[in-house]
Structures are given as structure tokens and as C-alpha cells.
Design an enzyme around this catalytic site. Structure first.
Site, PDB file in Angstrom:
ATOM      1  CE  LYS A 146      -3.349  -2.441   2.871  1.00  0.00           C
ATOM      2  NZ  LYS A 146      -4.067  -2.547   4.054  1.00  0.00           N
ATOM      3  CG  ASP A 177      -9.092  -7.365   7.507  1.00  0.00           C
ATOM      4  OD1 ASP A 177      -8.624  -8.664   7.609  1.00  0.00           O
ATOM      5  OD2 ASP A 177      -9.275  -6.991   6.583  1.00  0.00           O
TER       6      ASP A 177
END
Length: 479
Positions: free
Chosen positions: A162, A198
Site C-alpha cells: 500500500k 481485520d
């Protein structure tokens, strides 16, 4: 009537190009059998290093039971912004306050020390702004980068993604780097007690309000699941086998099929997408389900139908239909939201990607292609969940789900429910529940549960420091 015959012939030709997306129930049962086999490979010590599905133990041993109380911090770091949250727990009541902070580009490309000092400065300011300076605050940390977890509060960064390139972090313990920065930069007493991904956060967040919740599923850009497994099935568990005799397993099932076992159901479009992806031959299951890929599979089918003269009379070569990655998965959700024959959303999407001269029949075909590809994705995810539900084998089970694909696609929930019902053992009741703020609330709850277990464990002398807890905690969960 020749017209009707021509029309039938055209639809038969279209069907020949898309029939690979229509899988039988026996095919999905074969997927379940293979997934179960591959999961077992990931849980066994001798086969885990070479297994595609890694089945990582998360060191989270218990779910919330409603008795968690107190103030907890959560840190959610997964991109160019990060959130700091104050989560106040009082049984089933929960109050959340949060603030989002930016990570400047120079820090993203700087050193690890600069990154963690910046985060620590922001946490210190947040603590002062909320008048928490006098308290010892446990922190749950959601860190959405590839890690090898070695304890509840110990995880080493495998690689940056990212757009991050902070030097001196890969291979290091993320929690330790942040803990040292907090000591260096702040006067607050903050202790990192849990690091979670997550999927685990999603499960913990939903389990706070639903005691039957034992599976967490992410259906967004990618696809992953976690579930509660009994310790006797986890040969890779090297820690103490104390109560509770269970641990949440992060399956990393997106890599299912990397060894070729799913080749029997892959289409030519799946193979082409894979060939031109940044990781050919990897994450095969994820590439048939995840939002990062669904739009591209649809585009490849539409492009093929156009080349065969079955869709759109004339299309400009500059049209996005011929550009890789330019048919977004959000278009699939928008197109499938059309409920009448006016095809308002479909026409809007076709206008946006630069298709001109389309007919109502073209719109009908585009929507049909979208429904086939999203249904296959939903059914594959359902086959995965049915495998976990059958494995846990409880009469009543809730699956916590989060992610943009599940949230915004109009049919995904219903399609999954229908297929799971078809695939689970008779007599098992299940429900899919949208989980809220797994990366914030879920991380704080993971911290709260770890402290609850510590505080109720009977130890003859003194309790260990929080930093020593992760691999040693454990007590039977309260009823």
C-alpha cells in the site's frame, strides 16, 4: 419466425461463452471437500510449511462474554490514514470516540522510527485531549499488512504494501517498535496487549453482541475468514494447552487453489485475469471472489462477447471495455441494482466506460453476465463458510461479515444464505450478521478479553506484566 430463431441462436452462442460460471451443487460439494483437506494440511505440523492455506493461530483464545469493562484504546493502521479510538466498555454497553490522523508521504517513505514516533505522538495527543493521562490504558492494534504472528502482542512485518516503504521495519516486531516509540515520545501509560487482523476484529466485534458468533468473514477487495478451532486440532500450537482449549485460526483461505486443486472449475477468463495479475498463480480462490477482481472478470467476458459479434454493434477502440482494470466491481453492484427493463444504472455505467450505440438487449446481456459472475463468487464464499460451519458443528452459529462487496452488492447476502442452506449439515441453524467496525471496536475487545483472561487466572505469586501475557494467558470462558 426467422427473427425468433436468430435470437435463440444468439443466446445459445452467448451461453457457450459463460456456461463455465454455472457450477453444479456437486461441484461446490467437491470444493468443500478439497477446502477441508487443505485446511487440515495447514493445521498439521509436518505439512503446514508447504500448505497453501496457512491456518495461522492468532493467539486469541476467547470471545467477549459481556463482562468486559473499562477504557481501552484501539489503533487502526492500514493505509495513508490511521485511527485512534477510545472504547469504553460496560458489559454490553459500548461508547466509542475516535480521531483520524494522516500519515504524510515523507513518513511513509522514511524510517520506521519516524513512522512509529509520528503514531506515538498522535496517540499521546489523543490521550491528553480525552483527559486520560492518569490511567494505564490497554491498546488493541489492527495492523493491516502481511505479518507473521508469534504471540497475541508479537507480530513481525513480512513486507510493506500500500505504498509504504519505511526502512528498518521488515522482520521486526511491530508491537515492540510502537511500544518503544510510546515510551520515547509520550508520558502516557499505554500497553499494547493485542495485535489483530481485520477478520479477527470482525469476529470479535460481532461476538460482543452475539454469543453464537464463531466465524469472521471479510468480503471486500480480498476475501479471508477466521474461526474458533479446538486446540487439539491445531498441531502447530507450540504454547501451553491451558483452558480455554481453543484458539481463533486465521485461515488465509484466499490462497486455496494455488496448488491447482481448483483448476476443474476455473474458466478461460479466470486464467487470463491470473496471467496478467501482479501475482500469477497465487490467491486463486480470492481471484474468483474478491472485489479487486470481479469487475475485471466481467470485463473480460464482455470483451469476448463483443469480439464474437454478440454484444454492442460498434465500440470505439479507446473504450474502457478494452482497458484492463477499467471495469470496476462497483459497476457490477450498480448494474445488478436495476430492477426493471429500463436499465437505468446499466446505461449509466456503459456511458461512463465509453460504450455508445448500445441497445436494451445489450443492457440485458451485460446484467446477465454480472449476475453469473457475482453468483459464482457468492456461492464459492458460501461453500467456504459451509465448510467452517460443518467443522464447528454447533446447532446454532452466527457468521460475522464485513467488507465493501458484502455491504454494497444487492444480492450477495441472499445468494450466500441460499447456498449455505443447501450445503450445511441438516439441523444446523446459521445467520450472517454485518459486523460493525471490526478494526476499531474489534481490536479493543480483543485487548479487553485478553485482560479479562489474565485477571481471572489464578497465579500463586504475582501476575505477569502485560507484555508477557500474550502467549501464556488462558482460563475457561465464563458462562
Amino acid at each position: 419466425m426467422p427473427g425468433a430463431h436468430d435470437q435463440l441462436s444468439k443466446y445459445n452462442k452467448i451461453e457457450a461463452f459463460v456456461k463455465g460460471f454455472k457450477l453444479s451443487t456437486s461441484s461446490y460439494k467437491r470444493v468443500m471437500h478439497l477446502l477441508n483437506q487443505e485446511m487440515n494440511q495447514g493445521l498439521m505440523r509436518h505439512s503446514q510449511p508447504l500448505a497453501d492455506i496457512k491456518m495461522f493461530p492468532t493467539f486469541v483464545r476467547s470471545l467477549p462474554d459481556g463482562s468486559e469493562k473499562g477504557d481501552f484504546l484501539a489503533l487502526d493502521l492500514g493505509g495513508t490514514n490511521f485511527r485512534v479510538l477510545l472504547v469504553r466498555l460496560q458489559g454490553h454497553d459500548i461508547d466509542i470516540q475516535s480521531k483520524t490522523y494522516l500519515i504524510p508521504q515523507r513518513i511513509m517513505l522514511g524510517t520506521g522510527t519516524q513512522l512509529f514516533d509520528h503514531i506515538a505522538d498522535c496517540i499521546g495527543k489523543f490521550v491528553r485531549d480525552h483527559n486520560l493521562s492518569g490511567q494505564t490504558l490497554p491498546l488493541g492494534f489492527t495492523f493491516s499488512f502481511p505479518c507473521k504472528q508469534e504471540g497475541l502482542a508479537k507480530a513481525r512485518l513480512s513486507k510493506w504494501t500500500k505504498g509504504f516503504r519505511c526502512e528498518g521495519v521488515v522482520g521486526e516486531d511491530i508491537c515492540q517498535l510502537l511500544q518503544e516509540a510510546l515510551k520515547r515520545r509520550t508520558n502516557c501509560s499505554v500497553e499494547i496487549v493485542a495485535i489483530v487482523n481485520d477478520a479477527v476484529g470482525t469476529l470479535m466485534s460481532a461476538a460482543h453482541v452475539d454469543r453464537n458468533c464463531e466465524i469472521g468473514l471479510i468480503l471486500g477487495t480480498g476475501c479471508n475468514a477466521c474461526y474458533m478451532e479446538t486446540l487439539e486440532n491445531v498441531q502447530t500450537w507450540d504454547e501451553e494447552k491451558s483452558h480455554p482449549d481453543q484458539v481463533i485460526i486465521n485461515t488465509e483461505w484466499g490462497a486455496f487453489g494455488d496448488n491447482g486443486c481448483l483448476d476443474f472449475l476455473r474458466t478461460e477468463y479466470d486464467r487470463e485475469l491470473d496471467t496478467f495479475s501482479i501475482n500469477p498463480g497465487r490467491q486463486i480462490m480470492e481471484k474468483m471472489i474478491g472485489g479487486m477482481y470481479m469487475g475485471e472478470i466481467v470485463r473480460l467476458v464482455l470483451e469476448r462477447l463483443n469480439m464474437e459479434g454478440l454484444l454492442f454493434r460498434s465500440v470505439d477502440n479507446e473504450c474502457d471495455l478494452f482497458e484492463r482494470g477499467r471495469f470496476y466491481t462497483k459497476y457490477v453492484s450498480e448494474i445488478e441494482s436495476d430492477t426493471d427493463d429500463f436499465y437505468h444504472n446499466t446505461k449509466q455505467v456503459l456511458d461512463e466506460i465509453g460504450v455508445e450505440n448500445y441497445t436494451t438487449e445489450d443492457c440485458k446481456i451485460v446484467k446477465y453476465v454480472c449476475t453469473l459472475i457475482s453468483a459464482r463468487a457468492a456461492f464459492l464464499a458460501a461453500a467456504g463458510l459451509a465448510t467452517l460451519i460443518n467443522r464447528i458443528n454447533k446447532t446454532d452459529i452466527t457468521i460475522a461479515v464485513d467488507g465493501s462487496l458484502y455491504r454494497f452488492h444487492p444480492r450477495f447476502h441472499n445468494l450466500m444464505c441460499l447456498k449455505i442452506q443447501e450445503l450445511v449439515k441438516p439441523g444446523i441453524k446459521f445467520k450472517l450478521a454485518l459486523s460493525h467496525d471490526g478494526s476499531g471496536k474489534g481490536a479493543a475487545l480483543t485487548a479487553a478479553v485478553s485482560l479479562r483472561l489474565r485477571n481471572t487466572k489464578v497465579i500463586p505469586d504475582t501476575l505477569p506484566a502485560m507484555s508477557e501475557l500474550p502467549v501464556r494467558i488462558g482460563i475457561k470462558q465464563k458462562a
